[in-house]
Design a protein around this motif. Structure first.
Motif, PDB file in Angstrom:
ATOM      1  N   ARG A 263     -51.113  13.250 -48.566  1.00 10.52           N
ATOM      2  CA  ARG A 263     -51.019  13.425 -47.120  1.00 10.52           C
ATOM      3  C   ARG A 263     -49.589  13.332 -46.589  1.00 10.52           C
ATOM      4  O   ARG A 263     -49.318  13.730 -45.454  1.00 10.52           O
ATOM      5  CB  ARG A 263     -51.878  12.361 -46.416  1.00 10.52           C
ATOM      6  CG  ARG A 263     -53.347  12.655 -46.470  1.00 10.52           C
ATOM      7  CD  ARG A 263     -54.201  11.418 -46.165  1.00 10.52           C
ATOM      8  NE  ARG A 263     -53.840  10.727 -44.941  1.00 10.52           N
ATOM      9  CZ  ARG A 263     -54.413  10.930 -43.753  1.00 10.52           C
ATOM     10  NH1 ARG A 263     -55.377  11.846 -43.636  1.00 10.52           N
ATOM     11  NH2 ARG A 263     -54.049  10.216 -42.690  1.00 10.52           N
ATOM     12  N   ARG A 266     -47.237  16.444 -44.915  1.00 13.52           N
ATOM     13  CA  ARG A 266     -47.464  16.907 -43.547  1.00 13.52           C
ATOM     14  C   ARG A 266     -46.685  16.099 -42.519  1.00 13.52           C
ATOM     15  O   ARG A 266     -46.589  16.501 -41.358  1.00 13.52           O
ATOM     16  CB  ARG A 266     -48.957  16.849 -43.208  1.00 13.52           C
ATOM     17  CG  ARG A 266     -49.499  15.428 -43.122  1.00 13.52           C
ATOM     18  CD  ARG A 266     -50.935  15.399 -42.694  1.00 13.52           C
ATOM     19  NE  ARG A 266     -51.373  14.027 -42.431  1.00 13.52           N
ATOM     20  CZ  ARG A 266     -52.441  13.706 -41.715  1.00 13.52           C
ATOM     21  NH1 ARG A 266     -53.177  14.662 -41.182  1.00 13.52           N
ATOM     22  NH2 ARG A 266     -52.773  12.449 -41.529  1.00 13.52           N
ATOM     23  N   THR A 267     -46.136  14.947 -42.925  1.00  8.41           N
ATOM     24  CA  THR A 267     -45.407  14.100 -41.979  1.00  8.41           C
ATOM     25  C   THR A 267     -43.951  14.517 -41.834  1.00  8.41           C
ATOM     26  O   THR A 267     -43.239  13.982 -40.978  1.00  8.41           O
ATOM     27  CB  THR A 267     -45.450  12.627 -42.428  1.00  8.41           C
ATOM     28  OG1 THR A 267     -44.693  12.463 -43.650  1.00  8.41           O
ATOM     29  CG2 THR A 267     -46.878  12.172 -42.669  1.00  8.41           C
ATOM     30  N   GLN A 271     -46.559  20.321 -37.308  1.00  8.58           N
ATOM     31  CA  GLN A 271     -47.585  21.149 -37.915  1.00  8.58           C
ATOM     32  C   GLN A 271     -48.290  22.011 -36.861  1.00  8.58           C
ATOM     33  O   GLN A 271     -48.694  21.517 -35.802  1.00  8.58           O
ATOM     34  CB  GLN A 271     -48.626  20.267 -38.611  1.00  8.58           C
ATOM     35  CG  GLN A 271     -48.060  19.333 -39.665  1.00  8.58           C
ATOM     36  CD  GLN A 271     -47.533  20.064 -40.872  1.00  8.58           C
ATOM     37  OE1 GLN A 271     -48.258  20.810 -41.532  1.00  8.58           O
ATOM     38  NE2 GLN A 271     -46.255  19.865 -41.171  1.00  8.58           N
TER      39      GLN A 271
END
Length: 339
Positions: A263, A266-267, A271
């Motif tokens: 995960r 995506r940081t 997005q």
């Protein structure tokens, strides 16, 4: 470890309540069991999240009604109810009913905007009004008015053998002060403050001012309080994902670290068209997580949290994570469990 300038006063957790389509009761019972465990561990609040047309809780108000009868102290919240799926008057009736059943422990969190995948669901949801539905803040204002006792109709009194009220019934005293807005934008933070709501800020914000998640979240907290009648005393709860590993098995630690690793990409950047920024999940010992939280500018300005549980773990994983949060991470943040 740095010492907090002010101890954490309220510790809560958020669960999505996943279930197997072939056996939905088991997943719902697991969620209720997690909430019961939270009360036993001294958590101040437990929150559930909406998932429409998915394999997660689609009716959190109904689930919290059940939870209210299995618990006696812990506050019960929704984080959040997307109002695009709701009729504000009917929702006000449901919220007031559950608040009465819980003894005044309900903390409804809501948000606005079109339902997710609206083009695919609008015919089922609003077959004759899909093009004229208003999904803005007016929907929240209507809900607030009904919850706070404003008139819903100009008619009241006796008609035949029936007695009618011009306000939503039941009226749940204090519920209007326990309404939360889940916001990811500066405008939402300001609107929630102006309308006297509490503010839920999560692990998602919009990259409107910069691409620094912590800085954006801090600006939301400050803007909310600047526009709230209570100023610095206005309630804000932060909802980051934390996964303490103090008592985890080697297999659990490997699973948690793999979850976070997948995960994390995506940081790095905003997005999608909405330019959403995601906070990194915090995994490690409670001491390590506490140090990272103290370094977070927004965390240093709040005294309530509702840590989000990872969505795809097993029941025994949630038991370990919640136990570590209550017995290790919470105390490291200056929190004391409720008696």
């Amino acid at each position: 470890m740095p010492l907090p300038s002010e101890p954490l006063l309220k510790l809560g957790f958020l669960t999505i309540g996943l279930f197997d389509a072939a056996d939905p009761r088991r997943g719902h019972e697991s969620t209720l069991g997690v909430i019961e465990l939270g009360e036993q561990l001294g958590f101040d609040s437990a929150w559930v999240r909406h998932r429409h047309l998915q394999y997660g809780i689609s009716s959190p108000v109904a689930v919290l009604a059940a939870a209210s009868q299995r618990t006696s102290r812990i506050e019960l919240g929704t984080a959040v109810i997307p109002l695009g799926w709701e009729n504000p008057l009917r929702l006000a009736e449901d919220l007031a009913t559950v608040d009465i059943l819980s003894g005044g422990r309900l903390n409804p969190g809501v948000s606005v905007g079109p339902p997710m995948h609206y083009d695919r669901v609008k015919q089922a949801l609003y077959p004759t009004t899909s093009e004229v539905e208003d999904f803005g803040y007016e929907r929240v204002r209507r809900l607030l008015d009904f919850v706070r006792g404003e008139r819903a109709t100009g008619f009241s009194g006796v008609e035949g053998f029936e007695e009618y009220s011009d306000r939503v019934q039941p009226q749940a005293r204090g519920l209007g002060r326990r309404m939360w807005y889940g916001g990811a934008s500066l405008r939402s933070a300001q609107w929630a403050g102006e309308h006297g709501m509490n503010f839920l800020t999560s692990s998602v914000v919009k990259a409107e001012e910069s691409e620094d998640f912590a800085g954006i979240q801090l600006s939301h907290v400050r803007a909310f309080r600047a526009h709230h009648p209570d100023g610095a005393r206005a309630r804000v709860s932060q909802g980051l994902v934390v996964i303490p590993t103090d008592t985890a098995t080697a297999e659990q630690r490997a699973k948690y670290e793999d979850y976070v690793r997948k995960r994390t990409p995506r940081t790095a950047t905003p997005q999608g068209p909405a330019r959403l920024m995601f906070a990194p999940d915090l995994v490690g010992t409670s001491e390590e997580i506490a140090e990272r939280l103290y370094a977070h500018p927004a965390f240093r300005e709040i005294n309530e949290v509702a840590f989000a549980l990872p969505f795809t773990f097993e029941h025994e994983d949630y038991v370990q994570i919640l136990t570590d949060i209550a017995t290790r991470l919470g105390p490291a943040l200056g929190w004391r469990p409720a008696s």
